[in-house]
Write a protein that holds these residues in place. Structure first.
Motif, PDB file in Angstrom:
ATOM      1  N   SER B  78       2.590 -30.970-119.098  1.00 23.54           N
ATOM      2  CA  SER B  78       2.352 -29.539-118.864  1.00 23.54           C
ATOM      3  C   SER B  78       1.259 -29.333-117.817  1.00 23.54           C
ATOM      4  O   SER B  78       1.298 -28.380-117.040  1.00 23.54           O
ATOM      5  N   SER B  81       2.770 -30.340-114.371  1.00 21.55           N
ATOM      6  CA  SER B  81       3.731 -29.377-113.816  1.00 21.55           C
ATOM      7  C   SER B  81       3.026 -28.235-113.077  1.00 21.55           C
ATOM      8  O   SER B  81       3.638 -27.572-112.236  1.00 21.55           O
ATOM      9  N   THR B  82       1.737 -28.023-113.376  1.00 21.99           N
ATOM     10  CA  THR B  82       1.021 -26.970-112.635  1.00 21.99           C
ATOM     11  C   THR B  82       0.880 -27.350-111.161  1.00 21.99           C
ATOM     12  O   THR B  82       0.836 -26.491-110.301  1.00 21.99           O
ATOM     13  N   ASN B  85       3.812 -26.132-109.484  1.00 23.92           N
ATOM     14  CA  ASN B  85       3.716 -24.701-109.202  1.00 23.92           C
ATOM     15  C   ASN B  85       2.886 -24.426-107.954  1.00 23.92           C
ATOM     16  O   ASN B  85       3.166 -23.491-107.218  1.00 23.92           O
ATOM     17  N   ALA B 170      11.319 -16.737-118.975  1.00 19.84           N
ATOM     18  CA  ALA B 170      11.186 -18.162-119.240  1.00 19.84           C
ATOM     19  C   ALA B 170      12.436 -18.919-118.818  1.00 19.84           C
ATOM     20  O   ALA B 170      12.389 -20.110-118.544  1.00 19.84           O
ATOM     21  N   PRO B 173      12.104 -20.363-114.379  1.00 20.06           N
ATOM     22  CA  PRO B 173      10.743 -20.501-113.858  1.00 20.06           C
ATOM     23  C   PRO B 173      10.724 -20.410-112.336  1.00 20.06           C
ATOM     24  O   PRO B 173       9.756 -19.913-111.764  1.00 20.06           O
ATOM     25  N   ASN B 177       8.294 -17.883-110.474  1.00 18.64           N
ATOM     26  CA  ASN B 177       7.259 -18.336-109.547  1.00 18.64           C
ATOM     27  C   ASN B 177       7.426 -17.727-108.161  1.00 18.64           C
ATOM     28  O   ASN B 177       6.440 -17.393-107.511  1.00 18.64           O
ATOM     29  N   ASN B 261       6.134 -21.095-117.674  1.00 22.43           N
ATOM     30  CA  ASN B 261       6.044 -22.117-116.626  1.00 22.43           C
ATOM     31  C   ASN B 261       5.495 -21.582-115.309  1.00 22.43           C
ATOM     32  O   ASN B 261       5.922 -22.006-114.243  1.00 22.43           O
ATOM     33  N   THR B 262       4.607 -20.625-115.364  1.00 22.63           N
ATOM     34  CA  THR B 262       4.024 -20.125-114.127  1.00 22.63           C
ATOM     35  C   THR B 262       2.534 -20.433-114.059  1.00 22.63           C
ATOM     36  O   THR B 262       1.823 -19.895-113.226  1.00 22.63           O
TER      37      THR B 262
END
Lengths: 292, 322
Positions: B78, B81-82, B85, B170, B173, B177, B261-262
């Protein structure tokens, strides 16, 4: 006389050839600008219309439809019950104190570092330079501990101290500007028997006026729009502009018409400042960014 | 008697310029240096120390855990994954630069109502970030019959007969984004436009005149005169874009709160520290951000020094030829 005017006429009448490429470029240019302006306006227009609707209207009309009947109560509700007034007041206090603080410490630091060359000042200059490398936003993880230990958490002092103490860009702007003020000006003061404090207050400070104006604009925009610092350090009972707006949407139920009115009230000061100081704002913000 | 004698020269010395320099330096620098130390260097050192510890927000329950925190960061999907982004925002800022360059060159040509266009396009930059975020929260909302009214964008699209779309959700994503990146471009592009206008206006008008004499079209003018002259600023902007992309915070924090997921690295860092109360882990994340930013800054300094020296060299050789 007559002949002359005739000549002039013929010059004007001479037809210019039509440049199609030029017309296409012009049309394209205006098209791009128009699309840009529409993109800016549409999201804002929805807010402006929404602020004059009542709650039924907001639910039943489209976002870009005009209100069926215009309501002004939302502004009153947002201003008093929504604490926008309090937020504006608190923000004003923080801005004034921080600006005075920054100008004092910034000009003094720049004066000493720029004018008294020595090992010590060079070391301090390097320290300030090093500090620009540190990303302010993630540093707050540990700054928070210090604020808490110093007992500044949930006070006005926390944001003020950060705005004054970690603002290195301003020092750079002052230093840059000071380097353009000739030292012969200081020397002429010394010849006249002025002491260094006197030189600072009556020669340096007045000459720094343009730089001070730049710093004031950067500070105003920065502090007025800052959400992160007050959200982290200030209590909910003493909101600033950003945290007031945030409190509108962080609750369980969002009353959009009040939120919209609040947004408009908070943007009006920015708009007024922009319209009155437009030219200085462009120059000020750009010169601040280049130094970053 | 003796002490008096000792004091007298000091009193005299302090009135000399040498003495004044000393006490002015101390007086003027005392507060700024103190603030710099307490709110910049002490926290920076603490950050490194804490990153090897397990501790809470108020500094109680401290225990040493070694490099465990760093291990967590590089294994937690998690958090990783940023970074993905951040790539969206990086792509977004490239697009932003292109738009800004296009608009800036248009605004530098012969156009009516220049000031008005410039003002309108710049104003979003001055607007309060929370206000902008709320405006776009409303902008992207998908309505539910009788409960939530349709958002601005869906209202506009319905005029063209397009069905309402769930922009930020959700399920997608990617779309969420992209919407957030759009907000970021909307807010910041005006600033870049002003930057580029400044750069383009500082180009000598002689060059344009020469180009006009040679019958250059606008594209040739841009390619051979404008672009080479403002290249340093473009590359500076691109490097700043990397820094910006990694430290995105405000817009996603307010619009989605980092859900769906943002989330970004900074949002994760802040939530880890203040919501999950894991200051040790958050410090390690902050250290990683610091390292990334320092690397990028050093690259920037390196490239720009290089550019500067090259320019100077070129100028020298040109002068030599003369």
């Amino acid at each position: 006389m007559k002949e002359r005017s005739n000549v002039r006429h013929s010059v004007i009448r001479q037809e210019k050839p039509i440049y199609w490429s030029r017309i296409i470029v012009k049309t394209f240019s205006y098209l791009v600008l128009a699309i840009g302006c529409i993109m800016v306006f549409i999201p804002i227009a929805a807010v402006i219309f929404g602020a004059f609707k009542d709650s039924k209207d907001v639910a039943n009309t489209g976002a870009l439809e005009l209100p069926t009947h215009w309501v002004f109560d939302n502004f009153k509700t947002a201003f008093i019950d929504g604490k926008v007034l309090k937020g504006l007041g608190n923000t004003a206090i923080i801005i004034v104190v921080s600006c005075v603080g920054t100008i004092m410490t910034g000009t003094m630091t720049a004066f000493v570092i720029q004018r008294f060359d020595g090992k010590m000042t060079r070391f301090i200059k390097a320290a300030f330079l090093l500090a620009t490398l540190l990303p302010n936003i993630s540093m707050q993880v540990t700054v928070f501990q210090i604020m808490y230990k110093l007992g500044l958490y949930r006070t006005f002092a926390a944001p003020i101290v950060l705005y004054v103490g970690t603002d290195i860009i301003s020092i750079y702007i002052f230093m840059q500007f000071l380097s353009q003020i000739p030292t012969s000006l200081d020397e002429s003061g010394i010849i006249d028997g002025a002491s260094y404090p006197r030189i600072y207050f009556s020669i340096i400070l007045p000459n720094l006026k343009p730089a001070i104006a730049t710093v004031l604009i950067i500070k105003f925009v920065g502090i007025y729009n800052d959400f992160y610092t007050p959200n982290l350090y200030m209590s909910e009972d003493d909101p600033v502009v950003s945290t007031v707006l945030y409190s509108f949407i962080s609750g369980k139920r969002t009353q959009w018409e009040i939120v919209f009115a609040g947004i408009i009230l908070c943007i009006i000061p920015t708009l007024i400042m922009f319209l009155t100081l437009q030219k200085y704002i462009y120059n000020g913000l750009v010169s601040g960014a280049v130094k970053e | 008697m003796k002490t008096k004698r000792k004091h007298a020269p000091f009193k005299k010395w302090i009135k000399t310029y040498e003495g004044q320099k000393f006490y002015i330096s101390v007086l003027f620098l005392l507060i700024p240096v103190l603030l710099l130390a307490v709110f910049t260097f002490v926290p920076a050192v603490n950050m490194i120390v804490y990153s090897f510890q397990d501790r809470d927000k108020y500094g109680a329950n401290v225990s040493w855990v070694g490099i465990q925190n760093y291990k967590t960061i590089f294994t937690d999907t998690s958090i990783l994954s940023t970074f993905k982004n951040s790539l969206y925002y990086l792509c977004g800022s490239f697009i932003q630069q292109v738009i800004a360059l296009l608009v800036a060159s248009i605004l530098c040509s012969k156009i009516r109502a220049k000031g008005l266009f410039k003002g309108i396009l710049f104003f979003p930059y001055l607007m309060n970030g929370v206000a902008v975020s709320i405006i776009f929260k409303k902008f992207f909302v998908k309505g539910e019959r009788g409960i939530v009214p349709e958002g601005t964008l869906n209202s506009v699209l319905s005029v063209f007969g397009i069905e309402p779309i769930k922009w930020i959700s959700a399920e997608s994503p990617l779309l969420a984004n992209i919407c957030l990146v759009f907000v970021s471009i909307w807010r910041y592009v005006g600033f870049d436009i002003i930057m580029y206008i400044g750069a383009i206006n500082s180009i000598s008008p002689d060059l344009y005149e020469a180009a006009d004499l040679d019958g250059a079209n606008p594209w040739q003018r841009f390619k051979y005169i404008v672009f080479p002259s403002i290249k340093p600023i473009i590359s500076l902007q691109l490097i700043l874009a990397v820094k910006g992309a990694i430290s995105v915070f405000e817009i996603p924090y307010i619009i989605t709160g980092g859900t769906m997921n943002t989330s970004t690295f900074v949002i994760d860092t802040i939530n880890t520290a203040f919501s999950k109360n894991k200051v040790g882990l958050a410090s390690a994340m902050a250290v990683i951000l610091l390292v990334i930013i320092i690397i990028v800054t050093l690259l920037q300094k390196y490239f720009f020094r290089e550019d500067g020296s090259k320019l100077r060299q070129r100028r020298k050789t040109r002068e030599g030829k003369r």
